[in-house]
Design a protein around this motif. Structure first.
Motif, PDB file in Angstrom:
ATOM      1  N   GLY A 100      82.602 -18.460 148.934  1.00 15.52           N
ATOM      2  CA  GLY A 100      81.668 -17.390 148.584  1.00 15.52           C
ATOM      3  C   GLY A 100      81.683 -17.068 147.105  1.00 15.52           C
ATOM      4  N   LEU A 101      82.880 -16.904 146.558  1.00 15.23           N
ATOM      5  CA  LEU A 101      82.988 -16.590 145.125  1.00 15.23           C
ATOM      6  C   LEU A 101      82.504 -17.739 144.248  1.00 15.23           C
ATOM      7  CD1 LEU A 101      86.369 -14.651 144.967  1.00 15.23           C
ATOM      8  CD2 LEU A 101      84.091 -13.765 144.481  1.00 15.23           C
ATOM      9  N   MET A 102      82.776 -18.977 144.687  1.00 15.35           N
ATOM     10  CA  MET A 102      82.301 -20.129 143.915  1.00 15.35           C
ATOM     11  C   MET A 102      80.785 -20.100 143.790  1.00 15.35           C
ATOM     12  SD  MET A 102      84.463 -22.523 142.797  1.00 15.35           S
ATOM     13  CE  MET A 102      83.567 -24.044 142.906  1.00 15.35           C
ATOM     14  N   ILE A 103      80.131 -19.869 144.903  1.00 15.91           N
ATOM     15  CA  ILE A 103      78.665 -19.850 144.883  1.00 15.91           C
ATOM     16  C   ILE A 103      78.156 -18.734 143.977  1.00 15.91           C
ATOM     17  CG2 ILE A 103      76.617 -19.417 146.302  1.00 15.91           C
ATOM     18  CD1 ILE A 103      78.197 -20.848 148.602  1.00 15.91           C
ATOM     19  N   ILE A 104      78.721 -17.540 144.126  1.00 15.33           N
ATOM     20  CA  ILE A 104      78.263 -16.383 143.342  1.00 15.33           C
ATOM     21  C   ILE A 104      78.622 -16.536 141.864  1.00 15.33           C
ATOM     22  CG2 ILE A 104      78.603 -13.906 142.970  1.00 15.33           C
ATOM     23  CD1 ILE A 104      79.034 -13.722 146.055  1.00 15.33           C
ATOM     24  N   LEU A 106      79.724 -19.182 140.047  1.00 16.81           N
ATOM     25  CA  LEU A 106      79.154 -20.319 139.319  1.00 16.81           C
ATOM     26  C   LEU A 106      77.675 -20.103 139.024  1.00 16.81           C
ATOM     27  CD1 LEU A 106      80.947 -23.400 140.885  1.00 16.81           C
ATOM     28  CD2 LEU A 106      81.192 -22.466 138.591  1.00 16.81           C
ATOM     29  N   GLY A 107      76.985 -19.435 139.944  1.00 17.06           N
ATOM     30  CA  GLY A 107      75.590 -19.097 139.676  1.00 17.06           C
ATOM     31  C   GLY A 107      75.468 -18.182 138.466  1.00 17.06           C
ATOM     32  N   ILE A 108      76.324 -17.172 138.412  1.00 16.12           N
ATOM     33  CA  ILE A 108      76.309 -16.223 137.284  1.00 16.12           C
ATOM     34  C   ILE A 108      76.721 -16.919 135.992  1.00 16.12           C
ATOM     35  CG2 ILE A 108      77.443 -14.173 136.322  1.00 16.12           C
ATOM     36  CD1 ILE A 108      77.576 -13.098 139.230  1.00 16.12           C
ATOM     37  N   LEU A 109      77.815 -17.708 136.064  1.00 18.65           N
ATOM     38  CA  LEU A 109      78.278 -18.398 134.852  1.00 18.65           C
ATOM     39  C   LEU A 109      77.229 -19.370 134.323  1.00 18.65           C
ATOM     40  CD1 LEU A 109      82.046 -19.072 135.647  1.00 18.65           C
ATOM     41  CD2 LEU A 109      81.097 -17.485 133.970  1.00 18.65           C
ATOM     42  N   GLN A 110      76.555 -20.081 135.208  1.00 18.65           N
ATOM     43  CA  GLN A 110      75.514 -21.003 134.758  1.00 18.65           C
ATOM     44  C   GLN A 110      74.349 -20.259 134.105  1.00 18.65           C
ATOM     45  OE1 GLN A 110      75.350 -24.162 134.337  1.00 18.65           O
ATOM     46  NE2 GLN A 110      77.309 -24.610 135.278  1.00 18.65           N
ATOM     47  N   LYS A 111      74.030 -19.120 134.682  1.00 19.30           N
ATOM     48  CA  LYS A 111      72.905 -18.345 134.164  1.00 19.30           C
ATOM     49  C   LYS A 111      73.209 -17.759 132.777  1.00 19.30           C
ATOM     50  CE  LYS A 111      69.637 -14.775 135.500  1.00 19.30           C
ATOM     51  NZ  LYS A 111      69.221 -13.836 136.535  1.00 19.30           N
ATOM     52  N   TYR A 112      74.472 -17.318 132.580  1.00 13.91           N
ATOM     53  CA  TYR A 112      74.836 -16.641 131.331  1.00 13.91           C
ATOM     54  C   TYR A 112      75.870 -17.420 130.508  1.00 13.91           C
ATOM     55  CZ  TYR A 112      72.548 -12.766 133.689  1.00 13.91           C
ATOM     56  OH  TYR A 112      71.638 -11.985 134.338  1.00 13.91           O
ATOM     57  N   LYS A 113      75.952 -18.727 130.690  1.00 17.21           N
ATOM     58  CA  LYS A 113      77.003 -19.515 130.046  1.00 17.21           C
ATOM     59  C   LYS A 113      76.969 -19.501 128.520  1.00 17.21           C
ATOM     60  CE  LYS A 113      74.508 -23.839 130.485  1.00 17.21           C
ATOM     61  NZ  LYS A 113      74.457 -25.112 131.161  1.00 17.21           N
ATOM     62  N   ASN A 114      75.855 -19.163 127.929  1.00 14.49           N
ATOM     63  CA  ASN A 114      75.755 -19.145 126.470  1.00 14.49           C
ATOM     64  C   ASN A 114      76.160 -17.820 125.843  1.00 14.49           C
ATOM     65  OD1 ASN A 114      74.857 -21.812 126.442  1.00 14.49           O
ATOM     66  ND2 ASN A 114      72.738 -21.166 126.780  1.00 14.49           N
ATOM     67  N   LEU A 115      76.459 -16.815 126.662  1.00 16.57           N
ATOM     68  CA  LEU A 115      76.867 -15.515 126.137  1.00 16.57           C
ATOM     69  C   LEU A 115      78.359 -15.531 125.787  1.00 16.57           C
ATOM     70  CD1 LEU A 115      74.994 -13.099 128.556  1.00 16.57           C
ATOM     71  CD2 LEU A 115      74.314 -13.805 126.261  1.00 16.57           C
ATOM     72  N   GLU A 116      78.705 -14.901 124.685  1.00 21.41           N
ATOM     73  CA  GLU A 116      80.089 -14.895 124.199  1.00 21.41           C
ATOM     74  C   GLU A 116      81.046 -14.213 125.172  1.00 21.41           C
ATOM     75  OE1 GLU A 116      83.306 -15.804 122.066  1.00 21.41           O
ATOM     76  OE2 GLU A 116      81.282 -16.541 121.668  1.00 21.41           O
ATOM     77  N   TRP A 117      80.643 -13.090 125.780  1.00 25.72           N
ATOM     78  CA  TRP A 117      81.554 -12.361 126.667  1.00 25.72           C
ATOM     79  C   TRP A 117      81.885 -13.165 127.921  1.00 25.72           C
ATOM     80  CZ3 TRP A 117      80.379 -10.917 131.649  1.00 25.72           C
ATOM     81  CH2 TRP A 117      79.036 -10.933 132.025  1.00 25.72           C
TER      82      TRP A 117
END
Length: 193
Positions: A100-104, A106-117
């Motif tokens: 469950g956490l992987m799906i959630i 990784l989706g978030i990280l992929q979407k915002y992977k270019n943000l410094e935070w």
């Protein structure tokens, strides 16, 4: 009346297994090696399902087998505590939060992977996992010093570092070799045969 108590006891055991391994699955960031200290805390410290030595033996044997260590540890400890049902409960509790956490995440990280935070957040977890592994490594080293004698513990540790890091020997081969040497050469407590 007695059947109800046994049923209630098994239900509580399965609930404890689920909660313990759900926490491991939920908090075990960094994969199997990062989850090992969490498994230790739940199985040895919190619930006392096994001793330190039994946990160390389980971990060593689990590392010699193929597959993820988290599922092997959960499956074995669950089986040991409550048979096949305990095994299934522990496996589900370990795997479900991870998936469950992987799906959630990784989706978030992929979407915002270019943000410094996001990059900083990912990097901040690494030192915490390193400290957890270092503490557990030190505990295992001290235990091996007590059971083998400090000289042999240092010898085996040095030999393991050379074989694993410099000669790139697979960990299963190193563990198996050291087990064979220790079983054939030494008695418990560091006395030679």
């Amino acid at each position: 009346m007695e059947k109800e108590q046994v049923k209630s006891s098994k239900l509580k055991t399965n609930k404890d297994l689920f909660l313990a391994f759900f926490r491991v699955g939920l908090l075990g960031f960094g994969g199997g090696p990062a989850a090992i200290p969490l498994f230790h805390r739940e199985a040895v410290v919190n619930y006392k399902w096994m001793t330190e030595d039994e946990f160390g033996d389980t971990l060593a044997l689990g590392n010699t087998m193929p597959g993820p260590i988290a599922t092997k540890m959960a499956g074995y400890i669950g089986y040991r505590v409550n048979g096949v049902i305990g095994c299934l409960v522990a496996l589900m509790a370990t795997v479900v939060p991870t998936v469950g956490l992987m799906i959630i995440l990784l989706g978030i990280l992929q979407k915002y992977k270019n943000l410094e935070w996001v990059n900083s957040m990912s990097a901040a977890v690494v030192p915490v996992v390193g400290v957890m592994l270092a503490i557990m490594t030190w505990d295992f080293f001290q235990k091996s010093g007590k059971s083998l004698g400090m000289g042999r513990a240092i010898l085996f540790t040095t030999l393991a570092v050379i074989l694993l890091e410099f000669l790139n020997i697979h960990p299963a081969i190193v563990i198996f070799g050291i087990l064979i040497v220790s079983l054939t050469s030494f008695k418990k407590g560091g006395d030679s045969k």
